[in-house]
Design a protein around this motif. Structure first.
Motif, PDB file in Angstrom:
ATOM      1  N   ILE A  52       0.834  -0.961  -0.034  1.00 11.82           N
ATOM      2  CA  ILE A  52      -0.141   0.018  -0.061  1.00 11.82           C
ATOM      3  C   ILE A  52       0.821   1.352  -0.002  1.00 11.82           C
ATOM      4  CG2 ILE A  52      -0.041  -0.004   2.443  1.00 11.82           C
ATOM      5  CD1 ILE A  52      -2.679   1.519  -0.047  1.00 11.82           C
ATOM      6  N   ARG A  53       2.080   1.163   0.637  1.00  8.64           N
ATOM      7  CA  ARG A  53       2.760   2.113   1.019  1.00  8.64           C
ATOM      8  C   ARG A  53       3.135   2.899  -0.526  1.00  8.64           C
ATOM      9  NH1 ARG A  53       5.239   2.926   5.941  1.00  8.64           N
ATOM     10  NH2 ARG A  53       4.692   1.029   7.495  1.00  8.64           N
ATOM     11  N   GLY A  54       3.902   2.061  -1.510  1.00  7.66           N
ATOM     12  CA  GLY A  54       4.484   2.554  -2.705  1.00  7.66           C
ATOM     13  C   GLY A  54       3.136   2.789  -3.631  1.00  7.66           C
ATOM     14  N   ALA A  55       2.134   1.976  -3.749  1.00 10.39           N
ATOM     15  CA  ALA A  55       1.012   2.199  -4.339  1.00 10.39           C
ATOM     16  C   ALA A  55       0.363   3.720  -4.295  1.00 10.39           C
ATOM     17  CB  ALA A  55       0.049   0.925  -4.525  1.00 10.39           C
ATOM     18  N   TYR A  56       0.113   4.025  -3.065  1.00  8.31           N
ATOM     19  CA  TYR A  56      -0.592   5.188  -2.907  1.00  8.31           C
ATOM     20  C   TYR A  56       0.333   6.346  -2.892  1.00  8.31           C
ATOM     21  CZ  TYR A  56      -3.440   8.413  -0.359  1.00  8.31           C
ATOM     22  OH  TYR A  56      -4.197   9.875  -0.123  1.00  8.31           O
ATOM     23  N   ASN A  57       1.716   6.201  -2.598  1.00  8.57           N
ATOM     24  CA  ASN A  57       2.459   7.256  -2.956  1.00  8.57           C
ATOM     25  C   ASN A  57       2.626   7.501  -4.458  1.00  8.57           C
ATOM     26  OD1 ASN A  57       4.454   9.274  -1.976  1.00  8.57           O
ATOM     27  ND2 ASN A  57       6.118   7.769  -3.020  1.00  8.57           N
ATOM     28  N   HIS A  79       0.258  -6.280  -4.959  1.00 10.33           N
ATOM     29  CA  HIS A  79       0.350  -5.087  -5.340  1.00 10.33           C
ATOM     30  C   HIS A  79      -0.989  -4.713  -5.805  1.00 10.33           C
ATOM     31  CE1 HIS A  79       1.685  -1.610  -7.713  1.00 10.33           C
ATOM     32  NE2 HIS A  79       1.285  -2.130  -9.014  1.00 10.33           N
ATOM     33  N   ALA A  80      -1.948  -5.498  -6.300  1.00 10.88           N
ATOM     34  CA  ALA A  80      -3.515  -5.498  -6.856  1.00 10.88           C
ATOM     35  C   ALA A  80      -4.084  -4.677  -5.495  1.00 10.88           C
ATOM     36  CB  ALA A  80      -3.945  -6.502  -7.487  1.00 10.88           C
ATOM     37  N   ILE A 146       0.820   1.539 -13.253  1.00 11.87           N
ATOM     38  CA  ILE A 146       1.587   1.344 -11.760  1.00 11.87           C
ATOM     39  C   ILE A 146       2.385   0.203 -11.772  1.00 11.87           C
ATOM     40  CG2 ILE A 146       0.964   1.817  -9.486  1.00 11.87           C
ATOM     41  CD1 ILE A 146       0.068   4.126 -10.984  1.00 11.87           C
ATOM     42  N   HIS A 147       3.772   0.600 -11.877  1.00  5.92           N
ATOM     43  CA  HIS A 147       4.692  -0.549 -11.670  1.00  5.92           C
ATOM     44  C   HIS A 147       4.798  -1.075 -10.372  1.00  5.92           C
ATOM     45  CE1 HIS A 147       8.022  -3.095 -12.675  1.00  5.92           C
ATOM     46  NE2 HIS A 147       7.960  -3.068 -13.831  1.00  5.92           N
ATOM     47  N   PRO A 148       4.720  -2.220 -10.243  1.00  6.31           N
ATOM     48  CA  PRO A 148       4.901  -3.030  -8.711  1.00  6.31           C
ATOM     49  C   PRO A 148       6.139  -2.851  -8.040  1.00  6.31           C
ATOM     50  CG  PRO A 148       5.129  -4.794 -10.429  1.00  6.31           C
ATOM     51  CD  PRO A 148       4.679  -3.391 -11.118  1.00  6.31           C
ATOM     52  N   PHE A 149       7.245  -2.526  -8.827  1.00  4.14           N
ATOM     53  CA  PHE A 149       8.398  -2.144  -8.203  1.00  4.14           C
ATOM     54  C   PHE A 149       9.472  -1.092  -8.655  1.00  4.14           C
ATOM     55  CE2 PHE A 149       8.563  -6.217 -10.126  1.00  4.14           C
ATOM     56  CZ  PHE A 149       9.725  -6.211 -11.021  1.00  4.14           C
ATOM     57  N   ASP A 150       9.612  -1.067  -9.873  1.00  4.16           N
ATOM     58  CA  ASP A 150      10.588  -0.344 -10.771  1.00  4.16           C
ATOM     59  C   ASP A 150      10.041   1.006 -10.981  1.00  4.16           C
ATOM     60  OD1 ASP A 150      13.061  -0.264 -11.643  1.00  4.16           O
ATOM     61  OD2 ASP A 150      12.752  -0.693 -13.731  1.00  4.16           O
ATOM     62  N   ASP A 151       9.808   1.978  -9.843  1.00  2.00           N
ATOM     63  CA  ASP A 151       9.379   3.241 -10.199  1.00  2.00           C
ATOM     64  C   ASP A 151       9.666   4.092  -8.756  1.00  2.00           C
ATOM     65  OD1 ASP A 151       7.151   5.144  -9.403  1.00  2.00           O
ATOM     66  OD2 ASP A 151       6.658   4.823 -11.454  1.00  2.00           O
ATOM     67  N   GLU A 152      10.350   5.233  -9.298  1.00  2.00           N
ATOM     68  CA  GLU A 152      10.911   6.011  -8.093  1.00  2.00           C
ATOM     69  C   GLU A 152       9.666   6.087  -7.141  1.00  2.00           C
ATOM     70  OE1 GLU A 152      10.954   6.780 -11.349  1.00  2.00           O
ATOM     71  OE2 GLU A 152      13.217   7.221 -11.735  1.00  2.00           O
ATOM     72  N   LYS A 153       8.636   6.689  -7.333  1.00  2.00           N
ATOM     73  CA  LYS A 153       7.371   6.871  -6.251  1.00  2.00           C
ATOM     74  C   LYS A 153       7.261   5.692  -5.399  1.00  2.00           C
ATOM     75  CE  LYS A 153       6.789  11.279  -7.053  1.00  2.00           C
ATOM     76  NZ  LYS A 153       7.271  12.248  -5.964  1.00  2.00           N
ATOM     77  N   VAL A 154       7.218   4.407  -6.130  1.00  2.00           N
ATOM     78  CA  VAL A 154       6.890   3.435  -5.588  1.00  2.00           C
ATOM     79  C   VAL A 154       7.891   2.953  -4.525  1.00  2.00           C
ATOM     80  CG1 VAL A 154       6.564   0.781  -5.913  1.00  2.00           C
ATOM     81  CG2 VAL A 154       5.552   2.289  -7.365  1.00  2.00           C
ATOM     82  N   ILE A 155       9.219   2.849  -4.984  1.00  2.00           N
ATOM     83  CA  ILE A 155      10.291   2.810  -4.209  1.00  2.00           C
ATOM     84  C   ILE A 155      10.477   3.652  -2.911  1.00  2.00           C
ATOM     85  CG2 ILE A 155      13.010   2.720  -4.126  1.00  2.00           C
ATOM     86  CD1 ILE A 155      12.863   1.930  -7.274  1.00  2.00           C
ATOM     87  N   ALA A 156      10.214   4.884  -3.255  1.00  2.00           N
ATOM     88  CA  ALA A 156      10.190   6.067  -2.070  1.00  2.00           C
ATOM     89  C   ALA A 156       8.924   5.483  -1.040  1.00  2.00           C
ATOM     90  CB  ALA A 156       9.867   7.290  -2.647  1.00  2.00           C
ATOM     91  N   GLY A 157       7.938   5.152  -1.616  1.00  2.00           N
ATOM     92  CA  GLY A 157       6.851   4.724  -0.561  1.00  2.00           C
ATOM     93  C   GLY A 157       7.418   3.440   0.182  1.00  2.00           C
ATOM     94  N   GLN A 158       7.749   2.607  -0.550  1.00  2.00           N
ATOM     95  CA  GLN A 158       8.188   1.382   0.334  1.00  2.00           C
ATOM     96  C   GLN A 158       9.361   1.742   1.310  1.00  2.00           C
ATOM     97  OE1 GLN A 158       5.903   0.099  -0.865  1.00  2.00           O
ATOM     98  NE2 GLN A 158       6.095  -1.212  -2.790  1.00  2.00           N
ATOM     99  N   GLY A 159      10.085   2.762   1.046  1.00  2.00           N
ATOM    100  CA  GLY A 159      11.140   3.058   1.901  1.00  2.00           C
ATOM    101  C   GLY A 159      10.905   3.734   3.141  1.00  2.00           C
TER     102      GLY A 159
END
Length: 414
Positions: A52-57, A79-80, A146-159
């Protein structure tokens, strides 16, 4: 991109959206490994994973025009659910492509989280099929994928998981074990620790049957695997992201490969001892501790428990994979005499008092003296298998040991 600043911005973006999940010491594991073992419980998120972190971000960062057009993603699981929940919160229309083979429970959960804001499209037999359909839709209809992992915003959200760990625990952390699928969580978290706790060693953990990040780092290029074991579905990908590869190759201290059977043993143990229900990917980091037990003795260690979206229908497979890994389940193809009393003779002369027949497949052929029988045995002590093989040889039972013949095992047992 300054990824660390992106993570800080994501933390603000996610306030009042995601739960700050607990970081708690596990007494059983701490005692076993003579360490301070802390569990970061991302399995307790509202969608039962960190996704949810990366997806929402990512979705919340879109401009008004992009939001109006809607988004697309492909996923068979966590991710879905993260995307669906984000679409519901932000009231954005999303189309989620999932393989036709996705369990009904997961499809139902995605619809539950997304409600009227998501459309689920079941297509193809694999994630790759769903991914191809989703990207084609995005290109054709000018939607944001919305890529499940290879996206800066997604990565930042997971961080933001990393920020929460350091906010919760003020003492030095020696090691942190993080699961790796596509690498989004490992990338974001490791960047946080590189800036705020550079002495902490970041250990990535992959399933042995899908070592895409470890292989890529060893090959010094992002490498696609030809085949993978999909059992640890939340962390089994053929190829990691280009962005995540570049970050992880720089930030990670090591990558451990954990056999799928060991993961299953850990799932059962967590359920029985801790009343924790975790998915295979969620058990990866705890399963990895055995492989680092000498190094972590006396240290402070964090394990990220990434998710709990486990399907109860997989319980039988989880138990069997665990027993096989622990050396307690054994399969044979045996040439059985086709005469009365042969089975009784086998039980009395071959098996010990604690050995149990759990699988027996035989079709009688009256024109033959012997027939092929597939037998599965569950043992209490893994050392007893040597006596069983010796007893079969002494008593004239010809056999093939199927555990060591993977191709034949798969054909006969599945």
């Amino acid at each position: 991109m300054n990824l660390f600043n992106e993570v800080l911005a994501a933390k603000k973006q996610l306030e009042n959206v995601v739960a700050a999940t607990p970081l708690t010491q596990n007494l059983n594991l701490s005692d076993e490994f003579q360490s301070t073992i802390l569990l970061k419980r991302e399995d307790l998120q509202i969608v039962r994973s960190y996704k949810i972190r990366g997806a929402y971000n990512k979705i919340s960062s879109l401009n008004e025009k992009e939001k109006a057009i809607g988004i697309v993603c492909a996923s068979a699981g966590n991710h879905a659910q993260g995307v669906a929940y984000s679409c519901n919160l932000l009231q954005i229309q999303g189309k989620i492509y999932m393989p036709k083979t996705t369990p009904k429970q997961k499809v139902k959960q995605v619809q539950l989280f997304g409600k009227s804001f998501v459309e689920i499209v079941l297509t193809g037999d694999t994630f790759d099929d769903a991914y191809a359909s989703a990207t084609a839709d995005a290109i054709q209809n000018h939607k944001i994928f919305i890529h499940p992992f290879d996206d800066e915003k997604v990565i930042a959200g997971q961080g933001t998981v990393g920020l929460e760990i350091l906010e919760s625990y003020k003492e030095p952390i020696d090691y942190i074990f993080v699961p790796i699928g596509g690498g989004g969580l490992a990338s974001g978290l490791s960047e946080v620790f590189r800036h705020l706790s550079p002495n902490t060693k970041i250990i990535g953990v992959e399933p042995k049957g899908a070592p895409s990040m470890k292989t890529s780092i060893e090959e010094n290029k992002n490498t696609a695997l030809k085949t993978i074991d999909k059992f640890v579905d939340g962390a089994a990908v053929k190829q990691v992201g280009d962005k995540t590869f570049e970050i992880c190759r720089y930030n990670l201290e090591d990558i451990i490969l954990v056999p799928e059977g060991k993961v299953c043993t850990t799932i059962l143990r967590l359920y029985n001892e801790e009343a924790m229900v975790v998915e295979p990917a969620g058990a990866l980091t705890i399963a990895a501790l055995d492989f680092y037990k000498d190094k972590i003795k006396g240290k402070t260690v964090v394990c990220v428990v990434s998710g709990s979206n486990n399907d109860i229908e997989r319980t039988a497979e989880i138990k069997e994979r665990s027993l096989l890994y622990e050396g307690l389940m054994h399969y044979f193809m045996i040439q059985f005499p086709q005469r009365p009393g042969a089975l009784k003779e086998f039980v009395n002369n071959i098996l010990g008092p604690d050995d149990d027949i759990t699988y027996f497949q035989f079709a009688k052929k009256n024109s033959r003296e012997v027939g092929s029988v597939v037998v599965g045995l569950e043992l209490k002590n893994k050392k007893d298998i040597m006596a069983i093989k010796l007893n079969m040889t002494k008593n004239g039972f010809e056999f093939q040991y199927l555990n060591d013949n993977q191709d034949l095992f798969t054909q006969l047992i599945g």
